[in-house]
Design a protein around this motif. Structure first.
Motif, PDB file in Angstrom:
ATOM      1  N   GLY A 294     106.882 -57.708  -9.880  1.00 50.87           N
ATOM      2  CA  GLY A 294     107.611 -56.458  -9.960  1.00 50.87           C
ATOM      3  C   GLY A 294     106.806 -55.310 -10.492  1.00 50.87           C
ATOM      4  O   GLY A 294     107.330 -54.240 -10.729  1.00 50.87           O
ATOM      5  N   ARG A 295     105.535 -55.492 -10.677  1.00 57.28           N
ATOM      6  CA  ARG A 295     104.700 -54.402 -11.164  1.00 57.28           C
ATOM      7  C   ARG A 295     104.455 -53.394 -10.060  1.00 57.28           C
ATOM      8  O   ARG A 295     104.578 -53.684  -8.886  1.00 57.28           O
ATOM      9  CB  ARG A 295     103.359 -54.944 -11.654  1.00 57.28           C
ATOM     10  CG  ARG A 295     103.487 -55.927 -12.824  1.00 57.28           C
ATOM     11  CD  ARG A 295     102.161 -56.596 -13.100  1.00 57.28           C
ATOM     12  NE  ARG A 295     102.261 -57.558 -14.189  1.00 57.28           N
ATOM     13  CZ  ARG A 295     101.277 -58.395 -14.507  1.00 57.28           C
ATOM     14  NH1 ARG A 295     100.160 -58.388 -13.824  1.00 57.28           N
ATOM     15  NH2 ARG A 295     101.425 -59.236 -15.504  1.00 57.28           N
ATOM     16  N   GLY A 296     104.047 -52.216 -10.456  1.00 53.04           N
ATOM     17  CA  GLY A 296     103.777 -51.176  -9.468  1.00 53.04           C
ATOM     18  C   GLY A 296     102.440 -50.531  -9.712  1.00 53.04           C
ATOM     19  O   GLY A 296     101.724 -50.848 -10.660  1.00 53.04           O
ATOM     20  N   THR A 739     108.533 -43.274 -12.016  1.00 51.58           N
ATOM     21  CA  THR A 739     109.390 -44.447 -12.123  1.00 51.58           C
ATOM     22  C   THR A 739     110.002 -44.507 -13.516  1.00 51.58           C
ATOM     23  O   THR A 739     109.269 -44.550 -14.511  1.00 51.58           O
ATOM     24  CB  THR A 739     108.589 -45.733 -11.864  1.00 51.58           C
ATOM     25  OG1 THR A 739     107.926 -45.631 -10.605  1.00 51.58           O
ATOM     26  CG2 THR A 739     109.502 -46.936 -11.870  1.00 51.58           C
ATOM     27  N   PRO A 740     111.340 -44.492 -13.621  1.00 47.80           N
ATOM     28  CA  PRO A 740     111.960 -44.582 -14.946  1.00 47.80           C
ATOM     29  C   PRO A 740     111.814 -45.988 -15.514  1.00 47.80           C
ATOM     30  O   PRO A 740     111.677 -46.967 -14.771  1.00 47.80           O
ATOM     31  CB  PRO A 740     113.433 -44.254 -14.661  1.00 47.80           C
ATOM     32  CG  PRO A 740     113.641 -44.676 -13.238  1.00 47.80           C
ATOM     33  CD  PRO A 740     112.334 -44.419 -12.541  1.00 47.80           C
ATOM     34  N   GLY A 741     111.823 -46.079 -16.827  1.00 53.31           N
ATOM     35  CA  GLY A 741     111.698 -47.370 -17.470  1.00 53.31           C
ATOM     36  C   GLY A 741     112.225 -47.345 -18.901  1.00 53.31           C
ATOM     37  O   GLY A 741     112.496 -46.279 -19.472  1.00 53.31           O
ATOM     38  N   GLY A 748     111.870 -43.664 -20.760  1.00 50.18           N
ATOM     39  CA  GLY A 748     110.928 -42.635 -20.328  1.00 50.18           C
ATOM     40  C   GLY A 748     110.530 -42.838 -18.886  1.00 50.18           C
ATOM     41  O   GLY A 748     111.246 -43.475 -18.101  1.00 50.18           O
ATOM     42  N   ASN A 749     109.368 -42.329 -18.534  1.00 50.99           N
ATOM     43  CA  ASN A 749     108.899 -42.396 -17.152  1.00 50.99           C
ATOM     44  C   ASN A 749     107.414 -42.724 -17.107  1.00 50.99           C
ATOM     45  O   ASN A 749     106.648 -42.342 -18.000  1.00 50.99           O
ATOM     46  CB  ASN A 749     109.117 -41.063 -16.435  1.00 50.99           C
ATOM     47  CG  ASN A 749     110.575 -40.685 -16.329  1.00 50.99           C
ATOM     48  OD1 ASN A 749     111.309 -41.246 -15.530  1.00 50.99           O
ATOM     49  ND2 ASN A 749     110.999 -39.715 -17.145  1.00 50.99           N
ATOM     50  N   THR A 750     107.024 -43.422 -16.051  1.00 55.08           N
ATOM     51  CA  THR A 750     105.620 -43.626 -15.736  1.00 55.08           C
ATOM     52  C   THR A 750     105.316 -42.857 -14.457  1.00 55.08           C
ATOM     53  O   THR A 750     105.997 -43.044 -13.446  1.00 55.08           O
ATOM     54  CB  THR A 750     105.298 -45.108 -15.536  1.00 55.08           C
ATOM     55  OG1 THR A 750     105.562 -45.815 -16.750  1.00 55.08           O
ATOM     56  CG2 THR A 750     103.834 -45.294 -15.159  1.00 55.08           C
ATOM     57  N   THR A 875     104.777 -50.391 -14.429  1.00 53.95           N
ATOM     58  CA  THR A 875     105.685 -49.264 -14.653  1.00 53.95           C
ATOM     59  C   THR A 875     106.769 -49.592 -15.671  1.00 53.95           C
ATOM     60  O   THR A 875     107.440 -48.690 -16.164  1.00 53.95           O
ATOM     61  CB  THR A 875     106.346 -48.845 -13.328  1.00 53.95           C
ATOM     62  OG1 THR A 875     107.004 -49.977 -12.742  1.00 53.95           O
ATOM     63  CG2 THR A 875     105.294 -48.325 -12.347  1.00 53.95           C
ATOM     64  N   ALA A 876     106.979 -50.876 -15.990  1.00 59.30           N
ATOM     65  CA  ALA A 876     108.001 -51.237 -16.976  1.00 59.30           C
ATOM     66  C   ALA A 876     107.530 -51.033 -18.404  1.00 59.30           C
ATOM     67  O   ALA A 876     108.331 -50.759 -19.305  1.00 59.30           O
ATOM     68  CB  ALA A 876     108.432 -52.693 -16.782  1.00 59.30           C
ATOM     69  N   ASP A 877     106.205 -51.146 -18.650  1.00 63.02           N
ATOM     70  CA  ASP A 877     105.694 -51.041 -20.014  1.00 63.02           C
ATOM     71  C   ASP A 877     104.401 -50.232 -20.106  1.00 63.02           C
ATOM     72  O   ASP A 877     103.759 -50.221 -21.148  1.00 63.02           O
ATOM     73  CB  ASP A 877     105.463 -52.440 -20.605  1.00 63.02           C
ATOM     74  CG  ASP A 877     104.544 -53.290 -19.732  1.00 63.02           C
ATOM     75  OD1 ASP A 877     104.018 -52.762 -18.729  1.00 63.02           O
ATOM     76  OD2 ASP A 877     104.375 -54.481 -20.030  1.00 63.02           O
ATOM     77  N   ASN A 878     104.011 -49.581 -18.976  1.00 62.87           N
ATOM     78  CA  ASN A 878     102.771 -48.808 -18.918  1.00 62.87           C
ATOM     79  C   ASN A 878     101.549 -49.658 -19.234  1.00 62.87           C
ATOM     80  O   ASN A 878     100.544 -49.172 -19.737  1.00 62.87           O
ATOM     81  CB  ASN A 878     102.805 -47.600 -19.862  1.00 62.87           C
ATOM     82  CG  ASN A 878     101.667 -46.625 -19.568  1.00 62.87           C
ATOM     83  OD1 ASN A 878     101.286 -46.430 -18.422  1.00 62.87           O
ATOM     84  ND2 ASN A 878     101.116 -46.026 -20.610  1.00 62.87           N
ATOM     85  N   SER A 879     101.619 -50.937 -18.948  1.00 61.68           N
ATOM     86  CA  SER A 879     100.461 -51.800 -19.153  1.00 61.68           C
ATOM     87  C   SER A 879      99.444 -51.581 -18.038  1.00 61.68           C
ATOM     88  O   SER A 879      99.768 -51.092 -16.954  1.00 61.68           O
ATOM     89  CB  SER A 879     100.895 -53.271 -19.188  1.00 61.68           C
ATOM     90  OG  SER A 879     101.467 -53.629 -17.947  1.00 61.68           O
ATOM     91  N   ILE A 880      98.216 -51.942 -18.329  1.00 59.16           N
ATOM     92  CA  ILE A 880      97.120 -51.847 -17.363  1.00 59.16           C
ATOM     93  C   ILE A 880      96.465 -53.217 -17.292  1.00 59.16           C
ATOM     94  O   ILE A 880      95.997 -53.739 -18.311  1.00 59.16           O
ATOM     95  CB  ILE A 880      96.084 -50.792 -17.790  1.00 59.16           C
ATOM     96  CG1 ILE A 880      96.734 -49.425 -17.961  1.00 59.16           C
ATOM     97  CG2 ILE A 880      94.946 -50.729 -16.775  1.00 59.16           C
ATOM     98  CD1 ILE A 880      95.828 -48.419 -18.640  1.00 59.16           C
ATOM     99  N   THR A 881      96.455 -53.804 -16.091  1.00 61.08           N
ATOM    100  CA  THR A 881      95.874 -55.136 -15.915  1.00 61.08           C
ATOM    101  C   THR A 881      94.707 -55.051 -14.938  1.00 61.08           C
ATOM    102  O   THR A 881      94.877 -54.615 -13.798  1.00 61.08           O
ATOM    103  CB  THR A 881      96.920 -56.136 -15.398  1.00 61.08           C
ATOM    104  OG1 THR A 881      98.033 -56.184 -16.284  1.00 61.08           O
ATOM    105  CG2 THR A 881      96.307 -57.519 -15.274  1.00 61.08           C
ATOM    106  N   ASP A 882      93.533 -55.455 -15.385  1.00 67.07           N
ATOM    107  CA  ASP A 882      92.356 -55.555 -14.530  1.00 67.07           C
ATOM    108  C   ASP A 882      92.059 -57.035 -14.316  1.00 67.07           C
ATOM    109  O   ASP A 882      91.998 -57.806 -15.282  1.00 67.07           O
ATOM    110  CB  ASP A 882      91.150 -54.871 -15.167  1.00 67.07           C
ATOM    111  CG  ASP A 882      91.346 -53.361 -15.260  1.00 67.07           C
ATOM    112  OD1 ASP A 882      91.941 -52.794 -14.336  1.00 67.07           O
ATOM    113  OD2 ASP A 882      90.912 -52.765 -16.269  1.00 67.07           O
TER     114      ASP A 882
END
Length: 940
Positions: A294-296, A739-741, A748-750, A875-882
């Motif tokens: 479900g990530r964006g 995207t709201p979250g 807030g929003n991402t 978009t749910a937690d503003n995480s960044i995954t590489d």
């Protein structure tokens, strides 16, 4: 009698044909002007007797009226032009056949031994159809349709065979208007040779139900139709077989054979390899192959297939005409895919202005996936006023997989938060059965019709899994060791029916009254057992539940259409939809939640030709989406101690507005084209996962939020560089999404922004010299205020991809091929910023009569640098995954290929007379024209 039983079953569905006229516009392919004063005849295809004769007017238009059903030959003659002949078939529920622009070839001129021959323009626009002339794009003799369409402006194909046209994903590919392996676009482009193609047509394909009436129901998809060459293809056999062995125990074998005999066409395809080569698309009815959770906001990928894959595949496609009234197509595909994937990733989750959680993951997974797919389409024209369709499909899937994950989280000070070692094994069996039955009746008054359709789908999955987790929580100073067995069968069904009545209003207007009703049911029954030291006998009620949900829908509306031709047509309408959502929890605590929604769903579509070379299309539609059964279950799932989730039975349906604007300019005189495609989407009650991250444990629950907005744009400019016989394509694009979250109780929003651009130089020299030079770049920018009130976190990164492909073929059969691409990343996490090259090359010789045989020595990843790197924005937690995933690396292979090609010598004429995009209006859309070999476009 052998068909009687089939037809008896089909009598409850339908589609009608009542074609009565043929019209079109004669065009000069060189000057791009209309041809008036030409003599146009319509002959019976059976005995060549003249049915009717007319003369094109000053605008090049011609019209034949009061025609009966059957096959005809259109012949046009004019001073200064060659004779044009083109097949036309009147059938398939259309009161008119509108050929659109018909290109009549210029007269051949001989000057001092030099022969000058006019040629068809590379690109023409017909309504919402972009048509490419295949002979204007030079490829090597052994090129596939994939190699051909990559040269066409606005069409791209990624490493996995996914096709994108004008910025939209292509969902379906047909051959001469007929289904080819169902909805599998990859099968067609990778298994058909380029040298049998006359035209490629890119268009918006309406759903089968919408084609009954010509009123768009919002389910259109981007599609490609492959028009084969001339009448000689009616008696043809072509294909190839190949086998190769390589270093590191690599192998690749397979082939395809196509047998065309009149209306009967049979294609057989097979492929067996362990080098990640797929000539089909993945279809996952069990939902076990996808990823992303479900990530964006994903970008920066290298386009490499995930992991190491071993593939076994076999398929057969059949199409034919049974008698004069039945058209049938069917296909069966079996594929087996063994996958081994190893990856490592780092996830950064900002928790405030000075706090960040870092999660490191190393995982290995393996899977064995078996998939059977059967698709069929049968059309029966009972008489001139009644027809029926039946479109069944069956999917069967078996999946076995294992996983091993090592996860560790630390804070920005380097202190440990948690540690987890998890092992799992999974098994699922499932099937999906669908059917679409349609019936249509045409009354005596032209344009007055009644159509009905009945759709059913049923799916059932049986699955179980074993999960072992060893978890250390450093914040709570606790250790958990869990060992569980989970049995989780699911069932689902969807039954819907639709009635539509159309009534002509005036000379150019049409009204549609339509009503749709349906019921969708889903059921999940999850049982969890803990390990007792000997077996899994300890029932765990806290992780077990039985849940059912049901959606009842009633939808009625009225639509109005003005205009007959696709060059100037306007649609407007509104539907009123009432939906009732009922959620029942059976176990552990019985409960029920019922909700009712009433929605107004307007729609609008406008198409207009502007001048000789331009047209514009405007589209708008409102729609609703319902939550899934997993989102509605309100039982807490703590199977994984680090990721705890719960459903929400009070979820509402989301309401979406979608709009699009497309402008196309195609100058057939200069071969220059420009395409702009802009799409927007907004949604209220958008379903997102409210996320809480506390002491290293992630809690999620779906909720409704307002404020989702997105904008996507795609632009392309194409022109020939005649001095170097090369086509220039310039592309650009911009996408935006808010995207709201909800994260840690902060709503807030991402916001993500993506700027893209590219340039491609594609050779058009000859079959002996083929090169492509390209450069593409993407700049990603993301910001979010989810993590702390009053402040925003930001991230930026860039992905660049230069590339060069060079293929050289000598006249005595020797060839050399090079493919050099690069991926350049900047702005990623430490250790993931990288720059690598992927260099593949081959050398070989074509021999035997007509160069039917080939011996090739190929090298993959010569520099040993191949990688797969991706970035994902949560978009749910503003995480960044590489993430860096293991991919196939260097090997060498020797391959022998033998090609079969036996094509009849039928006279040049239209090869797509049987193609009909079945849309009811005052004539089929687009299509027509063609030059040299003839061949109209899709007669939609």
């Amino acid at each position: 009698m052998r068909h009687f039983g089939i037809l008896f079953v089909l009598m409850i569905t339908g589609f009608v044909t009542n074609a009565q006229s043929v019209r079109g516009t004669l065009m000069d392919p060189v000057e791009g002007t209309t041809v008036g004063g030409a003599t146009v005849q319509l002959k019976n295809a059976g005995d060549s007797s003249v049915k009717a004769t007319t003369v094109s007017d000053k605008e090049g238009k011609f019209l034949f009226s009061n025609l009966s059903m059957g096959s005809y030959i259109l012949k046009a003659t004019s001073v200064g032009f060659e004779n044009l002949e083109q097949n036309v078939a009147l059938k398939d529920s259309m009161p008119d056949v509108d050929l659109g622009d018909v290109y009549i070839p210029k007269k051949t001129t001989t000057l001092a031994g030099v022969v000058v021959v006019a040629s068809a323009p590379p690109v023409v626009q017909k309504g919402d159809t972009t048509q490419f002339s295949a002979n204007q794009y030079k490829t090597n003799p052994d090129a596939t349709v994939e190699d051909l369409i990559k040269k066409m402006p606005g069409i791209t194909v990624d490493k996995n065979g996914n096709v994108t046209g004008h910025g939209e994903s292509v969902k379906k590919v047909t051959v001469d208007g007929k289904d080819f392996f169902g909805n599998d676009a990859t099968m067609a482009i990778r298994n058909l040779p380029a040298d049998v193609v006359d035209k490629i047509q890119l268009y918006d394909r309406m759903s089968d139900q919408a084609q009954l009436t010509g009123f768009d129901d919002g389910n259109s998809v981007k599609a490609i139709n492959i028009v084969t060459r001339g009448s000689g293809m009616r008696e043809a056999q072509f294909g190839k077989i190949f086998g190769g062995l390589g270093t590191n125990n690599t192998y690749n074998a397979g082939g395809n054979i196509n047998i065309f005999n009149g209306d009967r066409r049979i294609s057989v395809v097979g492929n067996f390899n362990n080098i990640n080569a797929k000539n089909f698309s993945d279809q996952d009815l069990l939902g076990v192959l996808g990823g992303g959770g479900g990530r964006g906001g994903r970008g920066g990928g290298s386009g490499q297939p995930s992991g190491i894959n071993k593939v076994n595949m076999f398929g057969i496609n059949y199409s034919d005409k049974w008698g004069k009234k039945i058209n049938v197509s069917a296909s069966y595909v079996f594929n087996n895919a063994n996958n081994l994937t190893t990856s490592n990733s780092v996830k950064q989750t900002p928790l405030g202005t000075d706090s960040t959680q870092f999660t490191y993951d190393n995982s290995t997974s393996s899977s064995n996936n078996n998939n059977h797919r059967f698709n069929m389409r049968l059309e029966y024209q009972i008489d001139s006023s009644n027809s029926i369709f039946i479109i069944p499909s069956i999917g069967i899937q078996n999946y076995n997989g294992t996983s091993h994950d090592l996860t560790q989280s630390i804070d920005n000070k380097g202190d440990s938060i948690n540690y987890q070692l998890a092992n799992g094994s999974y098994h699922r069996d499932g099937y999906n059965i669908g059917n679409n039955l349609m019936y249509r009746h045409s009354f005596g008054k032209r344009g007055r019709t009644l159509s009905a359709s009945f759709q059913t789908t049923y799916t059932e999955n049986e699955g179980n899994s074993y999960n072992q987790q060893y978890t250390i929580d450093y914040k709570k100073n606790s250790i958990t060791d869990a060992n569980r067995y989970i049995n989780n069968p699911t069932k689902g069904s969807n039954i819907s029916g639709r009635l539509s009545y159309t009534e002509p209003i005036g000379q150019k207007g049409m009204l549609e009254f339509e009503y749709t009703t349906g019921v969708q049911k889903n059921q999940a029954d999850k049982k969890t057992y803990d390990y007792d030291g000997t077996d899994y006998t300890l029932f765990n009620p806290g992780l077990s539940n039985t849940f059912k949900n049901q959606v009842l829908t009633n939808n009625g509306g009225v639509n109005y259409r003005l205009g007959r031709g696709r060059d100037n047509q306007f649609f407007v309408g509104v539907n009123v939809q009432n939906s009732r959502l009922i959620s029942d929890r059976v176990y552990p605590v019985p409960g029920s939640v019922g909700q009712s929604f009433t929605s107004f769903l307007p729609n609008l579509r406008w198409m207009k030709k502007i001048g000789l070379y331009s047209n514009i299309r405007v589209f708008y539609r409102a729609s609703t989406d319902f939550p899934s059964i997993s989102q509605l279950q309100d039982i807490v799932d703590s199977t994984n101690k680090l990721y705890i989730s719960a459903g929400n039975p009070n979820l509402k349906q989301s309401y979406t507005n979608f709009g699009a604007l497309r402008y196309t300019y195609t100058n057939t005189k200069t071969s220059k084209s420009f395409i702009a495609n802009i799409m927007f989407r907004t949604a209220n009650d958008y379903i997102v996962n409210a996320t809480t991250l506390k002491e290293g444990i992630t809690y999620t629950k779906p909720i409704n939020l307002n404020g989702y907005k997105s904008l996507n744009s795609f632009f392309i400019y194409s022109m020939p560089l005649k001095f170097i016989k090369t086509n220039l394509n310039l592309t650009g694009g911009y996408s935006y999404a808010t995207t709201p979250g909800s994260f840690n109780d902060n709503i807030g929003n991402t916001t993500t922004n993506n700027y893209s651009g590219g340039i491609t130089l594609s050779s058009n020299i000859s079959e002996y010299v083929d090169f492509n030079l390209s450069y593409n770049t993407n700049y990603y920018n993301s910001s979010s205020n989810l993590n702390s009130r009053g402040s925003a976190s930001r991230t930026n990164y860039i992905n660049q991809a230069p590339g060069v492909q060079l293929n050289l073929l000598s006249k005595n059969g020797w060839f050399i091929q090079n493919d050099l691409t690069s991926q350049i990343y900047s702005g990623l996490s430490q250790g993931y910023d990288t720059h690598f090259w992927l260099w593949n090359a081959a050398v070989g010789k074509k021999f035997l009569k007509n160069r039917a045989a080939e011996l090739r020595l190929s090298a993959f990843d010569i520099l040993k640098q191949n990688q797969s790197i991706t970035r994902t924005i949560g978009t749910a937690d503003n995480s960044i995954t590489d993430a860096n995933t293991r991919v196939l690396q260097q090997y060498f292979m020797l391959t022998f290929t033998y090609k079969l090609k036996n094509i009849g010598k039928g006279k040049a004429s239209s090869s797509d007379g049987e193609f009909r995009h079945r849309e009811w209006r005052d004539g089929p859309r687009g299509g027509g024209g063609g030059f040299g070999r003839g061949g109209g476009g899709p007669m939609f």
